[in-house]
Write an enzyme that holds these catalytic residues in place. Structure first.
Site, PDB file in Angstrom:
ATOM      1  N   ASP A   1       0.913  -1.263  -0.032  1.00  0.00           N
ATOM      2  CA  ASP A   1       0.100   0.007   0.115  1.00  0.00           C
ATOM      3  C   ASP A   1       0.864   1.147   0.162  1.00  0.00           C
ATOM      4  O   ASP A   1       1.636   1.516   0.846  1.00  0.00           O
ATOM      5  CB  ASP A   1      -1.028   0.053   1.174  1.00  0.00           C
ATOM      6  CG  ASP A   1      -2.048   0.992   1.110  1.00  0.00           C
ATOM      7  OD1 ASP A   1      -1.974   2.200   0.383  1.00  0.00           O
ATOM      8  OD2 ASP A   1      -3.266   0.859   1.840  1.00  0.00           O
TER       9      ASP A   1
ATOM     10  N   ASP B   1      -1.584   5.592  -6.677  1.00  0.00           N
ATOM     11  CA  ASP B   1      -1.895   4.889  -5.871  1.00  0.00           C
ATOM     12  C   ASP B   1      -1.865   3.615  -6.343  1.00  0.00           C
ATOM     13  O   ASP B   1      -2.312   3.153  -7.046  1.00  0.00           O
ATOM     14  CB  ASP B   1      -3.157   5.284  -5.338  1.00  0.00           C
ATOM     15  CG  ASP B   1      -3.933   4.144  -4.319  1.00  0.00           C
ATOM     16  OD1 ASP B   1      -3.186   4.093  -3.235  1.00  0.00           O
ATOM     17  OD2 ASP B   1      -4.845   3.774  -4.414  1.00  0.00           O
TER      18      ASP B   1
END
Length: 430
Positions: free
Chosen positions: A96, A305
């Site tokens: 992440d 992202d």
């Protein structure tokens, strides 16, 4: 051995010692459908929660400027194999780039997702961190009791966080984290001991925080990786193949084109870049003035992202992109909607190679032309294809553009926090 040969040998040894840790990156979930289009539609249903997290401002204790644990997000789509403790216990951590804190499900935990858990009691190098630890406020842990007796042992740093449609309670600890051949001693992470709510959208074993806040892997490793990492994500069409996560400056590709990183004090973990425009084929998309502008106060701008599935553009940007894409494709029967996609068309009616490429233009002269498989998703059951991007949902902060992992597949993304830049290079990651 001559001096020249000795010098070469020393240089080779030095290069070997400084080589980057290289880890395989795997898909976090298996395809819910044999068709790539239907699979991505199913995976993208969790994007709304992820986008809500990315677009919200941090809520932190006074003097703390980080958003330590990603709240309101669905599990990232990729995992890496890591080790914790002494002797080492293997675990799969979700990758992440928009979260700082690393955490793992720990035993005992009756409410954690089914699967292996880290057992702190079995690790000789594990240490619980107390409420007085400097790490505790960074993780938004509970403060020490005001009436704590001076002679009493301090309680462990405890914190709780929402995640997707659940929340977890964790204690802060430190242990040796092993990534590839690297062993990182005294690494601070959250040890999850209880989960409230459904566990479907929680990472099954834990999460590796690759953001740029003070609790992240990059911050905790300091000079070991010098704030540099890269990743290359395998295609959703290749579920049984792996990409890679490369930590450190050594071994990064040389053909990378870099664009500056922008800093948002409200969301210091996120990797903002300045997109200057989009083009479809050779035509620049006409967007309203300031449509890509970065604004730290509102959160406006563009974020790279790894956890969001499909790229989302703000309403005026997406409307202009969609109009130009449709104009160039010219599907005779028009366009239909399917899931998050609203530009789907019959491929039998469009000439082969009729879909134009989409290019993202960024500061520094970076022109990222997306591979066709990152732009157009085909159904394996019918002659149908969809533009693989969408408008940002209306229930989130709709000023944020998010370049998501589907558009990053088979592209090496190099993040250089120390150099305040992010770069891109085409690479077959499967």
């Amino acid at each position: 051995m001559g001096m020249a040969a000795t010098t070469i040998l020393l240089l080779l040894l030095a290069a070997t010692a400084a080589s980057a840790a290289d880890l395989s990156v795997y898909h976090n979930v298996h395809p819910p459908s044999p068709s790539p289009l239907e699979s991505i539609i199913a995976l993208a249903r969790a994007d709304d929660a992820r986008l809500l997290f990315l677009s919200s401002k941090a809520t932190a204790s006074p003097g703390v400027t980080s958003a330590p644990v990603a709240s309101g997000q669905a599990p990232p789509s990729y995992v890496v194999r890591a080790g914790l403790g002494t002797p080492v216990q293997q675990t799969l951590l979700a990758l992440d780039t928009s979260a700082d804190a690393t955490w793992a499900h720990c035993a005992p935990c009756d409410t954690c997702p089914a699967g292996s858990r880290f057992i702190p009691a079995s690790s000789s190098s594990y240490a619980a961190l107390p409420c007085a630890s400097d790490w505790c406020p960074l993780f938004q842990g509970q403060p020490c009791p005001a009436n704590q007796a001076a002679s009493a042992a301090l309680p462990a740093c405890a914190f709780s966080k929402p995640f997707a449609d659940a929340s977890f309670q964790a204690s802060l600890g430190s242990d040796t984290l092993r990534l590839g051949k690297d062993a990182i001693a005294n690494f601070a992470f959250g040890c999850v001991g209880a989960v409230t709510g459904p566990t479907t959208n929680l990472p099954k074993q834990g999460l590796l925080g690759l953001g740029r806040g003070p609790m992240s892997l990059l911050s905790q490793t300091g000079s070991r990786y010098n704030g540099v990492f890269s990743y290359c994500l395998p295609s959703y069409k290749s579920y049984y193949f792996s990409g890679s996560l490369r930590l450190g400056a050594a071994g990064q590709p040389r053909n990378v084109r870099y664009t500056p990183l922008l800093s948002n004090p409200h969301r210091p973990s996120l990797y903002y870049v300045n997109v200057t425009g989009l083009s479809v084929g050779r035509t620049w998309v006409k967007v309203p003035a300031g449509a890509f502008a970065f604004d730290a106060n509102t959160g406006a701008g563009t974020v790279i992202d790894s956890g969001t599935v499909i790229t989302r553009w703000t309403a005026p940007v997406y409307a202009a992109l969609r109009e130009e894409f449709r104009r160039q494709v010219g599907a005779p029967s028009g366009y239909t909607s399917l899931g998050a996609f609203d530009t789907c068309f019959n491929t039998d009616e469009v000439a082969a190679g009729g879909a134009p490429a989409v290019t993202l233009h960024m500061d520094g002269g970076v022109d990222l032309t997306l591979p066709m498989e990152n732009t157009l998703i085909h159904s394996s059951a019918t002659p149908l294809a969809c533009l693989a991007m969408a408008e940002a949902p209306q229930n989130v902060n709709s000023v944020v553009n998010v370049v998501a992992n589907l558009q990053q597949q088979n592209v090496r993304v190099v993040v250089d926090v120390a150099g305040s830049r992010v770069g891109f290079a085409r690479e077959p990651c499967n």
